[in-house]
Design a protein around this motif. Sequence first.
Motif, PDB file in Angstrom:
ATOM      1  N   ALA A   7       0.841  -1.202   0.000  1.00  0.00           N
ATOM      2  CA  ALA A   7       0.000   0.000   0.000  1.00  0.00           C
ATOM      3  C   ALA A   7       0.877   1.254   0.000  1.00  0.00           C
ATOM      4  O   ALA A   7       0.613   2.213  -0.745  1.00  0.00           O
ATOM      5  N   ALA A   8       1.911   1.256   0.811  1.00  0.00           N
ATOM      6  CA  ALA A   8       2.824   2.405   0.865  1.00  0.00           C
ATOM      7  C   ALA A   8       3.541   2.581  -0.472  1.00  0.00           C
ATOM      8  O   ALA A   8       3.676   3.702  -0.976  1.00  0.00           O
ATOM      9  N   PHE A   9       3.996   1.472  -1.064  1.00  0.00           N
ATOM     10  CA  PHE A   9       4.712   1.555  -2.332  1.00  0.00           C
ATOM     11  C   PHE A   9       3.767   1.982  -3.458  1.00  0.00           C
ATOM     12  O   PHE A   9       4.157   2.748  -4.338  1.00  0.00           O
ATOM     13  N   ALA A  10       2.530   1.504  -3.417  1.00  0.00           N
ATOM     14  CA  ALA A  10       1.546   1.894  -4.433  1.00  0.00           C
ATOM     15  C   ALA A  10       1.259   3.392  -4.333  1.00  0.00           C
ATOM     16  O   ALA A  10       1.167   4.074  -5.362  1.00  0.00           O
ATOM     17  N   ALA A  11       1.128   3.895  -3.134  1.00  0.00           N
ATOM     18  CA  ALA A  11       0.863   5.323  -2.943  1.00  0.00           C
ATOM     19  C   ALA A  11       2.047   6.169  -3.418  1.00  0.00           C
ATOM     20  O   ALA A  11       1.860   7.229  -4.016  1.00  0.00           O
ATOM     21  N   GLN A  12       3.243   5.682  -3.170  1.00  0.00           N
ATOM     22  CA  GLN A  12       4.446   6.437  -3.531  1.00  0.00           C
ATOM     23  C   GLN A  12       4.746   6.382  -5.026  1.00  0.00           C
ATOM     24  O   GLN A  12       5.104   7.387  -5.627  1.00  0.00           O
ATOM     25  N   TRP A  13       4.597   5.206  -5.652  1.00  0.00           N
ATOM     26  CA  TRP A  13       5.070   5.008  -7.022  1.00  0.00           C
ATOM     27  C   TRP A  13       3.965   4.773  -8.044  1.00  0.00           C
ATOM     28  O   TRP A  13       4.240   4.736  -9.229  1.00  0.00           O
ATOM     29  N   ASP A  14       2.734   4.581  -7.601  1.00  0.00           N
ATOM     30  CA  ASP A  14       1.590   4.416  -8.495  1.00  0.00           C
ATOM     31  C   ASP A  14       1.822   3.371  -9.594  1.00  0.00           C
ATOM     32  O   ASP A  14       1.521   3.605 -10.753  1.00  0.00           O
ATOM     33  N   LEU A  15       2.352   2.227  -9.214  1.00  0.00           N
ATOM     34  CA  LEU A  15       2.523   1.116 -10.150  1.00  0.00           C
ATOM     35  C   LEU A  15       1.430   0.093  -9.894  1.00  0.00           C
ATOM     36  O   LEU A  15       1.223  -0.341  -8.757  1.00  0.00           O
ATOM     37  N   HIS A  19      -0.707  -2.130  -6.403  1.00  0.00           N
ATOM     38  CA  HIS A  19      -2.136  -2.055  -6.067  1.00  0.00           C
ATOM     39  C   HIS A  19      -2.760  -3.447  -6.100  1.00  0.00           C
ATOM     40  O   HIS A  19      -3.498  -3.826  -5.199  1.00  0.00           O
ATOM     41  N   ARG A  20      -2.470  -4.194  -7.146  1.00  0.00           N
ATOM     42  CA  ARG A  20      -3.033  -5.537  -7.275  1.00  0.00           C
ATOM     43  C   ARG A  20      -2.540  -6.464  -6.167  1.00  0.00           C
ATOM     44  O   ARG A  20      -3.321  -7.228  -5.601  1.00  0.00           O
ATOM     45  N   LEU A  21      -1.253  -6.418  -5.897  1.00  0.00           N
ATOM     46  CA  LEU A  21      -0.705  -7.303  -4.868  1.00  0.00           C
ATOM     47  C   LEU A  21      -1.192  -6.914  -3.481  1.00  0.00           C
ATOM     48  O   LEU A  21      -1.370  -7.773  -2.618  1.00  0.00           O
ATOM     49  N   GLN A  22      -1.450  -5.637  -3.267  1.00  0.00           N
ATOM     50  CA  GLN A  22      -2.010  -5.198  -1.987  1.00  0.00           C
ATOM     51  C   GLN A  22      -3.357  -5.879  -1.759  1.00  0.00           C
ATOM     52  O   GLN A  22      -3.619  -6.403  -0.672  1.00  0.00           O
ATOM     53  N   ALA A  23      -4.198  -5.907  -2.781  1.00  0.00           N
ATOM     54  CA  ALA A  23      -5.503  -6.561  -2.658  1.00  0.00           C
ATOM     55  C   ALA A  23      -5.345  -8.065  -2.445  1.00  0.00           C
ATOM     56  O   ALA A  23      -6.043  -8.664  -1.620  1.00  0.00           O
ATOM     57  N   ALA A  24      -4.421  -8.667  -3.171  1.00  0.00           N
ATOM     58  CA  ALA A  24      -4.185 -10.107  -3.016  1.00  0.00           C
ATOM     59  C   ALA A  24      -3.667 -10.426  -1.619  1.00  0.00           C
ATOM     60  O   ALA A  24      -4.081 -11.425  -1.006  1.00  0.00           O
ATOM     61  N   GLU A  25      -2.786  -9.594  -1.110  1.00  0.00           N
ATOM     62  CA  GLU A  25      -2.250  -9.831   0.235  1.00  0.00           C
ATOM     63  C   GLU A  25      -3.345  -9.712   1.290  1.00  0.00           C
ATOM     64  O   GLU A  25      -3.312 -10.408   2.299  1.00  0.00           O
ATOM     65  N   SER A  26      -4.328  -8.854   1.068  1.00  0.00           N
ATOM     66  CA  SER A  26      -5.463  -8.765   1.992  1.00  0.00           C
ATOM     67  C   SER A  26      -6.209 -10.093   2.030  1.00  0.00           C
ATOM     68  O   SER A  26      -6.591 -10.574   3.102  1.00  0.00           O
ATOM     69  N   ARG A  27      -6.399 -10.694   0.855  1.00  0.00           N
ATOM     70  CA  ARG A  27      -7.059 -12.003   0.806  1.00  0.00           C
ATOM     71  C   ARG A  27      -6.215 -13.072   1.494  1.00  0.00           C
ATOM     72  O   ARG A  27      -6.744 -13.930   2.200  1.00  0.00           O
ATOM     73  N   HIS A  28      -4.914 -13.018   1.312  1.00  0.00           N
ATOM     74  CA  HIS A  28      -4.029 -13.987   1.957  1.00  0.00           C
ATOM     75  C   HIS A  28      -4.096 -13.850   3.477  1.00  0.00           C
ATOM     76  O   HIS A  28      -4.135 -14.846   4.205  1.00  0.00           O
ATOM     77  N   GLU A  29      -4.091 -12.609   3.933  1.00  0.00           N
ATOM     78  CA  GLU A  29      -4.169 -12.356   5.371  1.00  0.00           C
ATOM     79  C   GLU A  29      -5.473 -12.909   5.942  1.00  0.00           C
ATOM     80  O   GLU A  29      -5.485 -13.526   7.012  1.00  0.00           O
ATOM     81  N   GLU A  30      -6.563 -12.694   5.223  1.00  0.00           N
ATOM     82  CA  GLU A  30      -7.854 -13.233   5.669  1.00  0.00           C
ATOM     83  C   GLU A  30      -7.820 -14.757   5.743  1.00  0.00           C
ATOM     84  O   GLU A  30      -8.340 -15.354   6.693  1.00  0.00           O
ATOM     85  N   ALA A  72      12.481   1.308  -8.323  1.00  0.00           N
ATOM     86  CA  ALA A  72      13.344   0.128  -8.454  1.00  0.00           C
ATOM     87  C   ALA A  72      13.583  -0.520  -7.094  1.00  0.00           C
ATOM     88  O   ALA A  72      13.552  -1.753  -6.961  1.00  0.00           O
ATOM     89  N   GLU A  73      13.823   0.290  -6.072  1.00  0.00           N
ATOM     90  CA  GLU A  73      14.029  -0.251  -4.731  1.00  0.00           C
ATOM     91  C   GLU A  73      12.736  -0.858  -4.183  1.00  0.00           C
ATOM     92  O   GLU A  73      12.771  -1.845  -3.448  1.00  0.00           O
ATOM     93  N   ALA A  74      11.596  -0.280  -4.545  1.00  0.00           N
ATOM     94  CA  ALA A  74      10.314  -0.860  -4.124  1.00  0.00           C
ATOM     95  C   ALA A  74      10.150  -2.250  -4.729  1.00  0.00           C
ATOM     96  O   ALA A  74       9.682  -3.182  -4.064  1.00  0.00           O
ATOM     97  N   ARG A  75      10.533  -2.406  -5.992  1.00  0.00           N
ATOM     98  CA  ARG A  75      10.466  -3.727  -6.635  1.00  0.00           C
ATOM     99  C   ARG A  75      11.390  -4.713  -5.922  1.00  0.00           C
ATOM    100  O   ARG A  75      11.008  -5.867  -5.689  1.00  0.00           O
ATOM    101  N   THR A  76      12.579  -4.270  -5.571  1.00  0.00           N
ATOM    102  CA  THR A  76      13.525  -5.140  -4.867  1.00  0.00           C
ATOM    103  C   THR A  76      12.975  -5.516  -3.497  1.00  0.00           C
ATOM    104  O   THR A  76      13.075  -6.673  -3.073  1.00  0.00           O
ATOM    105  N   ALA A  77      12.374  -4.570  -2.812  1.00  0.00           N
ATOM    106  CA  ALA A  77      11.754  -4.856  -1.513  1.00  0.00           C
ATOM    107  C   ALA A  77      10.598  -5.826  -1.685  1.00  0.00           C
ATOM    108  O   ALA A  77      10.428  -6.762  -0.890  1.00  0.00           O
ATOM    109  N   GLY A  78       9.792  -5.644  -2.725  1.00  0.00           N
ATOM    110  CA  GLY A  78       8.688  -6.562  -3.002  1.00  0.00           C
ATOM    111  C   GLY A  78       9.172  -7.977  -3.225  1.00  0.00           C
ATOM    112  O   GLY A  78       8.580  -8.942  -2.722  1.00  0.00           O
ATOM    113  N   GLU A  79      10.260  -8.125  -3.955  1.00  0.00           N
ATOM    114  CA  GLU A  79      10.831  -9.450  -4.182  1.00  0.00           C
ATOM    115  C   GLU A  79      11.284 -10.070  -2.860  1.00  0.00           C
ATOM    116  O   GLU A  79      11.037 -11.251  -2.597  1.00  0.00           O
ATOM    117  N   ALA A  80      11.917  -9.279  -2.005  1.00  0.00           N
ATOM    118  CA  ALA A  80      12.362  -9.780  -0.696  1.00  0.00           C
ATOM    119  C   ALA A  80      11.169 -10.202   0.165  1.00  0.00           C
ATOM    120  O   ALA A  80      11.219 -11.227   0.853  1.00  0.00           O
TER     121      ALA A  80
END
Length: 147
Positions: A7-15, A19-30, A72-80
């Motif tokens: 959510a933070a990365f989507a707000a900062q970089w608008d990629l 946004h999609r993975l944020q929604a998917a992660e919400s489902r995973h958390e549930e 680019a760093e957000a993508r690297t963080a996402g991979e981690a």
Amino acid sequence: MARELYAAFAAQWDLRPFHRLQAAESRHEEALRALAARAGVALPPTAPGKFADAVLQQRHDTLRARGLISAAEARTAGEAIERQDLSDLRQLLAVLKNEAFRTVADNLARATERHLAAFSGEPGRGLRARAERPGAGCAQAGRRAST
């Protein structure tokens, strides 16, 4: 952790992938919360960005800071994030005996592998392949985060 970081990365970089993975992660958390409830495991109360475990807190803070440096760093963080999630799920699968619980964990692991692919830079697929294309951000794509 993944949901709020994305959510933070989507707000900062608008990629769009964030946004999609944020929604998917919400489902995973549930799904994980439901699994814990079925197992009779009480989960501690949560607050965004706050973790009782010092290792988790440090990981969150480090990944958040890294991901806010650049797209680019957000993508690297996402991979981690996805690599750690996959490792955690594999450890869980190694000890789960209940078949219904194993099914949930296995489904989450497969979904996490797809999330990881979004950051891996596979040709024609994933965040790295689309990040620099015109219209790749949500604002230009009509913010179709729920699709």
